[in-house]
Design a protein around this motif. Structure first.
Motif, PDB file in Angstrom:
ATOM      1  N   GLU A  17       0.828  -1.202   0.000  1.00  0.00           N
ATOM      2  CA  GLU A  17       0.000   0.000   0.000  1.00  0.00           C
ATOM      3  C   GLU A  17       0.871   1.264   0.000  1.00  0.00           C
ATOM      4  O   GLU A  17       1.988   1.274   0.534  1.00  0.00           O
ATOM      5  N   SER A  64      -3.899  -2.362   6.548  1.00  0.00           N
ATOM      6  CA  SER A  64      -4.236  -0.977   6.192  1.00  0.00           C
ATOM      7  C   SER A  64      -5.355  -0.896   5.156  1.00  0.00           C
ATOM      8  O   SER A  64      -5.958   0.163   4.962  1.00  0.00           O
ATOM      9  N   ARG A  65      -5.669  -2.007   4.498  1.00  0.00           N
ATOM     10  CA  ARG A  65      -6.733  -2.009   3.486  1.00  0.00           C
ATOM     11  C   ARG A  65      -8.112  -1.905   4.125  1.00  0.00           C
ATOM     12  O   ARG A  65      -9.099  -1.635   3.438  1.00  0.00           O
ATOM     13  N   GLY A  66      -8.173  -2.152   5.444  1.00  0.00           N
ATOM     14  CA  GLY A  66      -9.433  -1.988   6.168  1.00  0.00           C
ATOM     15  C   GLY A  66     -10.394  -3.149   6.068  1.00  0.00           C
ATOM     16  O   GLY A  66     -11.586  -3.003   6.359  1.00  0.00           O
ATOM     17  N   ASP A  67      -9.895  -4.327   5.677  1.00  0.00           N
ATOM     18  CA  ASP A  67     -10.779  -5.483   5.523  1.00  0.00           C
ATOM     19  C   ASP A  67     -10.801  -6.384   6.754  1.00  0.00           C
ATOM     20  O   ASP A  67     -11.258  -7.525   6.686  1.00  0.00           O
ATOM     21  N   THR A 126     -12.001  -4.130  13.526  1.00  0.00           N
ATOM     22  CA  THR A 126     -11.306  -3.067  14.267  1.00  0.00           C
ATOM     23  C   THR A 126     -11.297  -3.323  15.764  1.00  0.00           C
ATOM     24  O   THR A 126     -10.593  -2.631  16.506  1.00  0.00           O
ATOM     25  N   ASN A 129      -5.673  -8.930  15.236  1.00  0.00           N
ATOM     26  CA  ASN A 129      -5.596  -9.440  13.865  1.00  0.00           C
ATOM     27  C   ASN A 129      -4.285 -10.158  13.551  1.00  0.00           C
ATOM     28  O   ASN A 129      -4.232 -10.954  12.613  1.00  0.00           O
ATOM     29  N   ILE A 185       0.091   5.247   8.957  1.00  0.00           N
ATOM     30  CA  ILE A 185      -1.128   4.435   9.102  1.00  0.00           C
ATOM     31  C   ILE A 185      -1.530   4.441  10.582  1.00  0.00           C
ATOM     32  O   ILE A 185      -1.421   3.418  11.269  1.00  0.00           O
ATOM     33  N   SER A 202      -4.166   4.232  12.040  1.00  0.00           N
ATOM     34  CA  SER A 202      -5.291   3.360  12.402  1.00  0.00           C
ATOM     35  C   SER A 202      -4.826   1.998  12.897  1.00  0.00           C
ATOM     36  O   SER A 202      -5.584   1.271  13.548  1.00  0.00           O
ATOM     37  N   ILE A 203      -3.563   1.632  12.606  1.00  0.00           N
ATOM     38  CA  ILE A 203      -3.045   0.331  13.038  1.00  0.00           C
ATOM     39  C   ILE A 203      -2.393   0.479  14.410  1.00  0.00           C
ATOM     40  O   ILE A 203      -1.492   1.301  14.605  1.00  0.00           O
ATOM     41  N   ASP A 210      -4.406  -4.268  16.903  1.00  0.00           N
ATOM     42  CA  ASP A 210      -4.292  -4.975  15.623  1.00  0.00           C
ATOM     43  C   ASP A 210      -3.175  -6.009  15.649  1.00  0.00           C
ATOM     44  O   ASP A 210      -3.333  -7.127  15.165  1.00  0.00           O
TER      45      ASP A 210
END
Length: 408
Positions: free
Chosen positions: A9, A64-67, A70, A74, A99, A101-102, A128
């Motif tokens: 990404e 990071s692709r968000g799939d 949350t 993971n 990123i 969000s991670i 995550d």
């Protein structure tokens, strides 16, 4: 190959660009595409080949692709030591700079109540990525403070080291908590039968990626003293008297020997500290910080700091004894020649009973290590005759194993 040629990404590539990472290492080039394809992998690569980035980059790129959920863990990365877990955590912080969000949390033992609580909260909130030592992760599983039922990536780093430390059962207990769909990635510096057994137990149709064990760079001057055991400390003290030590690591395979050697050098007024697994985590961090900052001249350590720890500008590495595996020798002396000048010195002490192992080391390196002549003031020294001492050791072994005669 360049990183931007891989299917990573853009946010990951931006972070790599800022850190001046452009070209992949061989292990990264071979494993990143496979991990992105979802393959289980067993990778054979030593420390210093860039294997951490080889598995971290594709994992954070996928996350990071968000799939992925949350509110769940993971990815789980297991490491044999606290120091390696901390280092992996630090690298993840750098790679995920763009990123936010991670999230990641490092979980390891030897901490105070505050750190334990921080680790527990990170696990319960669903970080995550969890980087953990086996024993501490298992403790959280038993306490119910972590749920691994939705983990998508399970990574074992330095798996051979974990098995050497007796973590096989812990690894299997953690593995049983994972969903069957989890992608498993395993890295090991060596491939003994026990690693192959573990791989068969946890990997599904794995792809094997093997990077040849590299030899120490030529910029490291490798030398040895052929001597008797009692002469080692005398020669070492003489060396430090001639040239005051700074930025020196002395390795020994035994915690007891590390403690004894540290005590002896302190009595001789050298600025020295010990690093071994008996120290509390806070003590180990304090010692490493003091050594990195130049407040300690000599670090006496077991192999706990030989792998996975980056310390720049080490001027001298001393092997007070011969490590059991040639790979460990490479890891040990690889702590030097990492600074700006790229030069370093490695000295190895070789007692008579260590000569056969030293000869195997030279065969592995495919070179003869220079034996430094010893000053006559230290007395008579043994000749370098590995075959002779190999015969002596075998005879001693047969004597020790000979069964006692039954009483008439």
């Amino acid at each position: 190959m360049r990183f931007d040629e891989l299917d990573l990404e853009d946010a990951v590539l931006d972070g790599l660009y800022d850190m001046n990472f452009e070209e992949t290492t061989p292990i990264q080039e071979k494993t990143i595409p496979l991990i992105l394809e979802g393959k289980d992998i067993i990778g054979c690569a030593q420390t210093g080949t860039g294997k951490t980035a080889a598995y971290v980059l594709p994992v954070i790129s996928e996350l990071s692709r968000g799939d992925f959920p949350t509110d769940a863990v993971n990815a789980v990365i297991m490491a044999p030591t606290r120091e390696l877990a901390q280092q992996i955590d630090q690298q993840i912080q750098g790679f995920t700079y763009y990123i936010p969000s991670i999230s990641a949390v490092a979980v390891y033992g030897g901490t105070d109540g505050i750190t334990w609580e921080q680790q527990r909260r990170g696990l319960e909130l669903g970080a995550d990525i969890v980087i953990a030592t086996p024993g501490r992760l298992l403790s959280h599983i038993k306490l119910g403070t972590v749920d691994l039922s939705r983990v998508s990536f399970f990574i074992l780093d330095e798996a051979d080291r974990m098995l050497d430390m007796g973590f096989f059962d812990d690894i299997m207990q953690v593995y049983k908590q994972l969903p069957p769909t989890c992608q498993t990635i395993m890295f090991s510096a060596t491939m003994p039968p026990k690693i192959q057994t573990l791989a068969k137990s946890i990997l599904k149709d794995p792809v094997e990626v093997k990077i040849a064990i590299s030899r120490p760079p030529e910029s490291i001057m490798q030398t040895a003293y052929i001597c008797y055991d009692p002469q080692k400390i005398k020669i070492l003290q003489d060396l430090f008297t001639q040239a005051p030590p700074r930025r020196v690591i002395i390795f020994s395979s035994s915690k007891m020997k590390v403690k004894e050697l540290t005590s002896t050098l302190k009595k001789k007024k050298f600025n020295v500290a010990a690093m071994h697994s008996d120290l509390e985590q806070s003590q180990r961090e304090e010692v490493m910080k003091a050594f990195k900052n130049g407040h300690i001249d000599i670090l006496v350590a077991t192999d706990v700091v030989a792998r996975g720890i980056d310390i720049n500008d080490i001027r001298l590495v001393v092997n007070f004894d011969i490590p059991h595996d040639p790979e460990d020798y490479v890891h040990r002396i690889g702590r030097t020649a990492r600074g700006t000048n790229g030069e370093g010195l490695a000295i190895t002490f070789v007692a008579p009973n260590e000569q056969p192992r030293f000869q195997k080391l030279e065969e592995f390196l495919e070179k003869e290590i220079y034996k430094i002549p010893i000053d006559p003031k230290f007395g008579e020294v043994p000749a370098y005759e590995p075959s002779k001492y190999r015969t002596v050791i075998k005879k001693q072994g047969r004597t020790l194993r000979r069964p006692k005669r039954k009483q008439a």
